[in-house]
Scaffold this motif. Structure first.
Motif, mmCIF file in Angstrom:
data_model
loop_
_atom_site.group_PDB
_atom_site.id
_atom_site.type_symbol
_atom_site.label_atom_id
_atom_site.label_comp_id
_atom_site.label_asym_id
_atom_site.label_seq_id
_atom_site.Cartn_x
_atom_site.Cartn_y
_atom_site.Cartn_z
ATOM 1 N N MET A 128 27.916 74.960 23.389
ATOM 2 C CA MET A 128 27.312 74.030 24.322
ATOM 3 C C MET A 128 28.098 72.716 24.304
ATOM 4 N N LYS A 129 28.363 72.203 25.484
ATOM 5 C CA LYS A 129 29.138 70.973 25.600
ATOM 6 C C LYS A 129 28.273 69.763 25.306
ATOM 7 N N ARG A 130 28.926 68.714 24.812
ATOM 8 C CA ARG A 130 28.202 67.475 24.605
ATOM 9 C C ARG A 130 28.007 66.788 25.959
ATOM 10 N N ILE A 131 26.982 65.972 26.002
ATOM 11 C CA ILE A 131 26.717 65.192 27.208
ATOM 12 C C ILE A 131 26.973 63.734 26.864
ATOM 13 N N LEU A 132 27.978 63.166 27.484
ATOM 14 C CA LEU A 132 28.322 61.773 27.219
ATOM 15 C C LEU A 132 27.396 60.837 27.995
ATOM 16 N N ASN A 133 27.008 59.742 27.354
ATOM 17 C CA ASN A 133 26.160 58.753 28.019
ATOM 18 C C ASN A 133 26.859 58.141 29.217
ATOM 19 N N VAL A 134 28.159 57.910 29.113
ATOM 20 C CA VAL A 134 28.895 57.292 30.215
ATOM 21 C C VAL A 134 28.836 58.176 31.466
ATOM 22 N N VAL A 135 28.785 59.477 31.281
ATOM 23 C CA VAL A 135 28.661 60.393 32.421
ATOM 24 C C VAL A 135 27.263 60.284 33.014
ATOM 25 N N GLU A 136 26.250 60.292 32.167
ATOM 26 C CA GLU A 136 24.870 60.233 32.654
ATOM 27 C C GLU A 136 24.561 58.897 33.334
ATOM 28 N N TYR A 137 25.111 57.803 32.818
ATOM 29 C CA TYR A 137 24.838 56.479 33.384
ATOM 30 C C TYR A 137 25.471 56.289 34.756
ATOM 31 N N THR A 167 32.743 59.978 45.229
ATOM 32 C CA THR A 167 32.177 60.670 44.070
ATOM 33 C C THR A 167 33.069 61.852 43.711
ATOM 34 N N LYS A 168 32.834 62.414 42.517
ATOM 35 C CA LYS A 168 33.551 63.610 42.105
ATOM 36 C C LYS A 168 32.761 64.350 41.042
ATOM 37 N N VAL A 169 33.101 65.613 40.848
ATOM 38 C CA VAL A 169 32.459 66.463 39.846
ATOM 39 C C VAL A 169 33.258 66.367 38.556
ATOM 40 N N ILE A 170 32.547 66.148 37.446
ATOM 41 C CA ILE A 170 33.169 66.196 36.122
ATOM 42 C C ILE A 170 32.256 66.986 35.196
ATOM 43 N N SER A 171 32.806 67.428 34.087
ATOM 44 C CA SER A 171 31.999 68.105 33.065
ATOM 45 C C SER A 171 31.122 67.078 32.365
ATOM 46 N N THR A 172 30.079 67.546 31.731
ATOM 47 C CA THR A 172 29.177 66.633 31.027
ATOM 48 C C THR A 172 29.857 65.956 29.848
ATOM 49 N N ASP A 173 30.969 66.526 29.385
ATOM 50 C CA ASP A 173 31.698 65.894 28.284
ATOM 51 C C ASP A 173 32.798 64.957 28.784
ATOM 52 N N GLY A 174 32.849 64.712 30.088
ATOM 53 C CA GLY A 174 33.794 63.764 30.657
ATOM 54 C C GLY A 174 35.143 64.336 31.040
ATOM 55 N N THR A 175 35.358 65.623 30.844
ATOM 56 C CA THR A 175 36.635 66.245 31.178
ATOM 57 C C THR A 175 36.585 66.840 32.581
ATOM 58 N N LYS A 176 37.744 67.258 33.053
ATOM 59 C CA LYS A 176 37.818 67.946 34.340
ATOM 60 C C LYS A 176 37.124 69.301 34.204
ATOM 61 N N PRO A 177 36.295 69.675 35.164
ATOM 62 C CA PRO A 177 35.612 70.973 35.057
ATOM 63 C C PRO A 177 36.602 72.136 35.139
ATOM 64 N N ASN A 232 18.268 66.690 36.956
ATOM 65 C CA ASN A 232 19.553 67.166 37.487
ATOM 66 C C ASN A 232 19.288 68.397 38.333
ATOM 67 N N GLY A 233 20.146 68.635 39.305
ATOM 68 C CA GLY A 233 20.009 69.844 40.103
ATOM 69 C C GLY A 233 20.402 71.062 39.304
ATOM 70 N N GLN A 250 26.916 72.844 33.691
ATOM 71 C CA GLN A 250 27.201 71.723 32.780
ATOM 72 C C GLN A 250 28.200 70.743 33.411
ATOM 73 N N THR A 251 27.884 70.349 34.649
ATOM 74 C CA THR A 251 28.688 69.379 35.373
ATOM 75 C C THR A 251 27.789 68.282 35.913
ATOM 76 N N ARG A 252 28.395 67.188 36.351
ATOM 77 C CA ARG A 252 27.677 66.097 36.994
ATOM 78 C C ARG A 252 28.546 65.545 38.108
ATOM 79 N N VAL A 253 27.908 64.956 39.104
ATOM 80 C CA VAL A 253 28.617 64.240 40.153
ATOM 81 C C VAL A 253 28.476 62.757 39.838
ATOM 82 N N VAL A 254 29.610 62.073 39.690
ATOM 83 C CA VAL A 254 29.598 60.668 39.301
ATOM 84 C C VAL A 254 30.249 59.819 40.381
ATOM 85 N N ASN A 255 29.871 58.531 40.373
ATOM 86 C CA ASN A 255 30.518 57.533 41.204
ATOM 87 C C ASN A 255 31.842 57.203 40.528
#
Length: 165
Positions: free
Chosen positions: A1-10, A94-104, A129-130, A137-142
């Protein structure tokens, strides 16, 4: 399981930006499907090959299959080969990144694209999250906010480090 970085969630994109992304991409998909249908009708008239007839004039099940196939293919190709961005994500910044901040990975993008076919996936965003974000295990970030916060963290970490001249 990947880590979820706070910077990604914020720095996740807002619900309204996500809705705009969905709306813009749907318009683009309708245009693409219309072009493919027009080309198929033309090719059927020229060649009389049945596949081209069924592409645009098949029964409802065939149209659902082709529509869903094009939907998945569009998102997979765009997000996998344009660094996590579809046309709407370019427009909204915006763009899609992994929850650990890397490229998916391609696998994550594939799961993300397939997950969009689940009925009521769009309603899942009224939660945290959707589904297609959670399951892949991805997020869309600004992008601007995310990258400026990453840069600030790097600068803070660099304080006190020896510089070599």
């Amino acid at each position: 399981m990947k880590r979820i970085l706070n910077v990604v969630e914020y720095n996740k994109a807002s619900l309204w930006i996500r809705l705009a992304n969905n709306f813009i991409d749907l318009i683009i998909l309708y245009i693409i499907n219309y072009l493919f249908s027009s080309i198929s009708n033309f090719l059927y008239q020229v060649t009389s090959i049945e596949f081209f007839y069924f592409y645009s004039n098949g029964n409802i099940f065939w149209q659902l299959f082709i529509g869903n196939f094009n939907y998945c293919l569009y998102y997979f190709l765009m997000e996998n080969y344009t660094d996590g961005r579809s046309i709407s994500k370019y427009i909204t910044g915006t763009k899609v990144i992994s929850t650990d901040g890397t490229k998916p990975t391609a696998k994550q993008i594939f799961y993300r694209s397939l997950s969009r076919l689940v009925p009521f996936d769009g309603l899942s965003f009224f939660g945290n999250n959707g589904w297609h974000d959670s399951w892949s295990q991805t997020r869309v970030v600004n992008i601007k906010n995310y990258e400026s916060e990453i840069q600030a963290k790097r600068e803070i970490e660099a304080i006190g480090a020896k510089e070599f001249v």
